[in-house]
Design an enzyme around this catalytic site. Structure first.
Site, PDB file in Angstrom:
ATOM      1  N   CYS A  56      -6.191 -28.741  12.242  1.00 52.69           N
ATOM      2  CA  CYS A  56      -7.387 -29.548  12.473  1.00 52.69           C
ATOM      3  C   CYS A  56      -7.091 -31.041  12.351  1.00 52.69           C
ATOM      4  CB  CYS A  56      -8.497 -29.124  11.517  1.00 52.69           C
ATOM      5  SG  CYS A  56      -9.101 -27.455  11.873  1.00 52.69           S
ATOM      6  N   CYS A  93     -12.424 -29.257   8.133  1.00 53.49           N
ATOM      7  CA  CYS A  93     -11.191 -28.597   7.676  1.00 53.49           C
ATOM      8  C   CYS A  93     -10.051 -29.613   7.591  1.00 53.49           C
ATOM      9  CB  CYS A  93     -10.829 -27.472   8.647  1.00 53.49           C
ATOM     10  SG  CYS A  93      -9.298 -26.609   8.203  1.00 53.49           S
ATOM     11  N   HIS A 146      -4.796 -21.973  10.995  1.00 54.66           N
ATOM     12  CA  HIS A 146      -6.145 -22.427  10.637  1.00 54.66           C
ATOM     13  C   HIS A 146      -6.962 -21.309   9.972  1.00 54.66           C
ATOM     14  CE1 HIS A 146     -10.168 -24.046  10.732  1.00 54.66           C
ATOM     15  NE2 HIS A 146     -10.516 -22.860  11.227  1.00 54.66           N
ATOM     16  N   CYS A 183      -6.812 -28.698   7.335  1.00 51.22           N
ATOM     17  CA  CYS A 183      -5.525 -28.033   7.598  1.00 51.22           C
ATOM     18  C   CYS A 183      -4.717 -28.823   8.623  1.00 51.22           C
ATOM     19  CB  CYS A 183      -5.730 -26.579   8.043  1.00 51.22           C
ATOM     20  SG  CYS A 183      -5.951 -26.313   9.809  1.00 51.22           S
ATOM     21  N   GLN A 194     -11.942   7.044  -4.102  1.00 51.52           N
ATOM     22  CA  GLN A 194     -12.443   7.592  -2.839  1.00 51.52           C
ATOM     23  C   GLN A 194     -13.841   8.174  -3.072  1.00 51.52           C
ATOM     24  OE1 GLN A 194     -11.393   7.429   0.198  1.00 51.52           O
ATOM     25  NE2 GLN A 194      -9.368   6.517  -0.094  1.00 51.52           N
ATOM     26  N   ASP A 241       0.856  -1.176   0.000  1.00 49.55           N
ATOM     27  CA  ASP A 241       0.000   0.000   0.000  1.00 49.55           C
ATOM     28  C   ASP A 241       0.901   1.238   0.000  1.00 49.55           C
ATOM     29  OD1 ASP A 241       0.928   0.305   2.534  1.00 49.55           O
ATOM     30  OD2 ASP A 241      -0.984  -0.002   3.532  1.00 49.55           O
ATOM     31  N   SER A 242       0.291   2.404  -0.093  1.00 55.12           N
ATOM     32  CA  SER A 242       1.087   3.626  -0.265  1.00 55.12           C
ATOM     33  C   SER A 242       1.503   4.244   1.053  1.00 55.12           C
ATOM     34  CB  SER A 242       0.267   4.649  -1.033  1.00 55.12           C
ATOM     35  OG  SER A 242      -0.842   5.034  -0.236  1.00 55.12           O
ATOM     36  N   GLY A 243       0.898   3.796   2.152  1.00 53.84           N
ATOM     37  CA  GLY A 243       1.151   4.408   3.449  1.00 53.84           C
ATOM     38  C   GLY A 243       0.075   5.405   3.838  1.00 53.84           C
ATOM     39  N   GLY A 244      -0.734   5.803   2.860  1.00 52.43           N
ATOM     40  CA  GLY A 244      -1.749   6.827   3.123  1.00 52.43           C
ATOM     41  C   GLY A 244      -2.714   6.440   4.229  1.00 52.43           C
ATOM     42  N   PHE A 245      -3.243   5.242   4.156  1.00 52.62           N
ATOM     43  CA  PHE A 245      -4.270   4.830   5.117  1.00 52.62           C
ATOM     44  C   PHE A 245      -3.767   4.911   6.564  1.00 52.62           C
ATOM     45  CE2 PHE A 245      -6.654   1.650   7.575  1.00 52.62           C
ATOM     46  CZ  PHE A 245      -7.950   2.072   7.321  1.00 52.62           C
ATOM     47  N   ASP A 251      -7.799  -7.768   1.010  1.00 52.79           N
ATOM     48  CA  ASP A 251      -6.840  -7.928   2.098  1.00 52.79           C
ATOM     49  C   ASP A 251      -7.556  -7.526   3.368  1.00 52.79           C
ATOM     50  OD1 ASP A 251      -5.586  -5.270   3.548  1.00 52.79           O
ATOM     51  OD2 ASP A 251      -6.496  -4.813   1.614  1.00 52.79           O
ATOM     52  N   ASP A 284      -3.348   8.283  -1.558  1.00 58.57           N
ATOM     53  CA  ASP A 284      -4.680   8.883  -1.655  1.00 58.57           C
ATOM     54  C   ASP A 284      -5.005   9.640  -0.381  1.00 58.57           C
ATOM     55  OD1 ASP A 284      -4.779   6.585  -0.134  1.00 58.57           O
ATOM     56  OD2 ASP A 284      -6.779   5.999  -0.784  1.00 58.57           O
TER      57      ASP A 284
HETATM   58 ZN   LIG Z   1      -8.248 -26.115  10.190  1.00 53.23          ZN
END
Ligand SMILES: [Zn+2]
Length: 369
Positions: free
Chosen positions: A306, A301, A332, A303, A186, A91-95, A263, A145
């Site tokens: 799990c 799940c 998880h 993973c 925006q 990201d640009s750092g703006g946020f 994200d 922005d």
């Molecule tokens: Zn899991």
């Protein structure tokens, strides 16, 4: 520049596509784990690959303050520094300047702010934001922005759009040729202002387009309505990125509206707070009801967590304050998010995104054990 995007399948407004970068392909809809300071908290890059992450997000604001973009550049760039050889979006750092730092001055040239770490004074301009991202060497860069919080007066959003478009033009001109650059729409919750901003960005021309300024105080309903109205108006042949959103429900609703890229800190932050996402709803692992529960966190799940550990063990790790709790919970939750995205990609390709969404939204939100 080795960057392209193609839509492979459409189902209603939803799309399944493919982004190609110099460091690999990204299937969309895609969720990017957040590695603010050059680390997706508690996870190694190898583990990120294992859970299915295709691209990570890093924050220019955090990295410019510590250890510094110049330092990272000297050490071979961010990919090498953090040991992740896949695509990175910065990201640009703006946020963070608006949300985390103390904003001192906002003018046409750029922003001046004090670091949330030590109060030191810094400046960020569209050109400086692109320079920093160039030094980091990310594959996809965001323009600087102007991102006001919600609610703000209408005049403030109008000002933010005018300034964001001017800054987007300067960012585009300052970008390194090897980086893909995304423009950021925006305009608060005002659809016509948002559309105007989008049209002006499209005239400049970007490799991708993002909806910014959300998850800053609006309701999920307001966010969904705006996304559903805006996403289809964004160029069909460019990736559409909804920044900083969100919950599993947000992802399903927004992907159904035609968003390709997401994200959010929710899966990783909630994991560290013992909030786990499962096929049967959310689990608060600290709950006493799991103290002697020998079953897996999520029976559906597959993973590593799990397959290996019981709810009782995960609860024990969490209540005992063990470091492993953060690691396993994050593992998880990220696996769950990546599985959700994969499910949506398959649903779009099979033409059943509507039923996927309906079934998903009708599932229980909280598990009763
Ligand atoms: Zn899991």
């Amino acid at each position: 520049m080795a960057f392209s995007f193609s839509v492979l399948a459409e189902d209603g407004a939803a799309r399944a596509g493919k982004m190609v970068t110099a460091r690999g392909e990204i299937e969309t809809p895609c969720f990017m784990p957040v590695g603010s300071a050059g680390s997706v908290k508690a996870m190694t890059p190898e583990e990120l690959r294992t859970v299915g992450a295709q691209v990570v997000l890093a924050n220019t604001y955090h990295l410019m303050l510590r250890p510094g973009a110049e330092t990272i550049e000297k050490l071979g760039g961010l990919h090498r520094f953090m040991g992740w050889n896949g695509p990175i979006l910065t990201d640009s750092g703006g946020f963070q300047v608006y949300s985390l730092a103390r904003l001192c001055r906002l003018e046409e040239e750029g922003v001046e702010f004090r670091s949330h770490l030590d109060g030191s004074l810094h400046r960020l301009s569209p050109e400086r934001a692109m320079e920093l991202q160039g030094r980091l060497g990310s594959d996809m860069a965001m323009v600087l922005d102007d991102c006001p919080p919600l609610p703000s007066p209408p005049s403030r959003f109008l000002e933010a759009v005018t300034r964001s478009v001017a800054w987007a033009r300067r960012s585009r001109a300052a970008a390194r040729p090897e980086q893909a650059v995304f423009g950021i729409v925006q305009g608060g919750l005002d659809r016509s202002l948002r559309k105007r901003c989008l049209e002006e960005l499209m005239q400049i021309g970007f490799d991708g387009y993002a909806l910014g300024g959300l998850s800053v105080g609006e309701s999920p309903g307001e966010r969904d309505e705006l996304t559903a109205a805006l996403a289809p108006a964004m160029p069909a042949d460019r990736p559409r990125y909804l920044m900083g959103v969100g919950t599993p429900e947000d992802l399903v609703n927004s992907a159904a509206a035609g968003v390709d890229l997401f994200d959010c800190v929710i899966p990783t932050r909630n994991a560290r707070n013992g909030q786990l996402f499962t096929s049967r709803g959310k689990v608060a692992i600290k709950h006493a009801r799991y103290a002697e529960d020998g079953g897996p966190l999520d029976p559906a799940c597959d993973c590593y967590v799990c397959r290996t550990y019981s709810r009782a063990y995960l609860r024990h790790l969490y209540t005992a304050g063990e470091i492993l709790a953060s690691r396993l919970n994050t593992w998880h939750n990220l696996h769950y998010y990546q599985g959700l995205m994969r499910g949506m990609r398959e649903a779009v390709r099979a033409g059943r995104m509507q039923s996927f969404r309906r079934e998903f939204l009708s599932r229980p939100k909280e598990t009763d054990g």
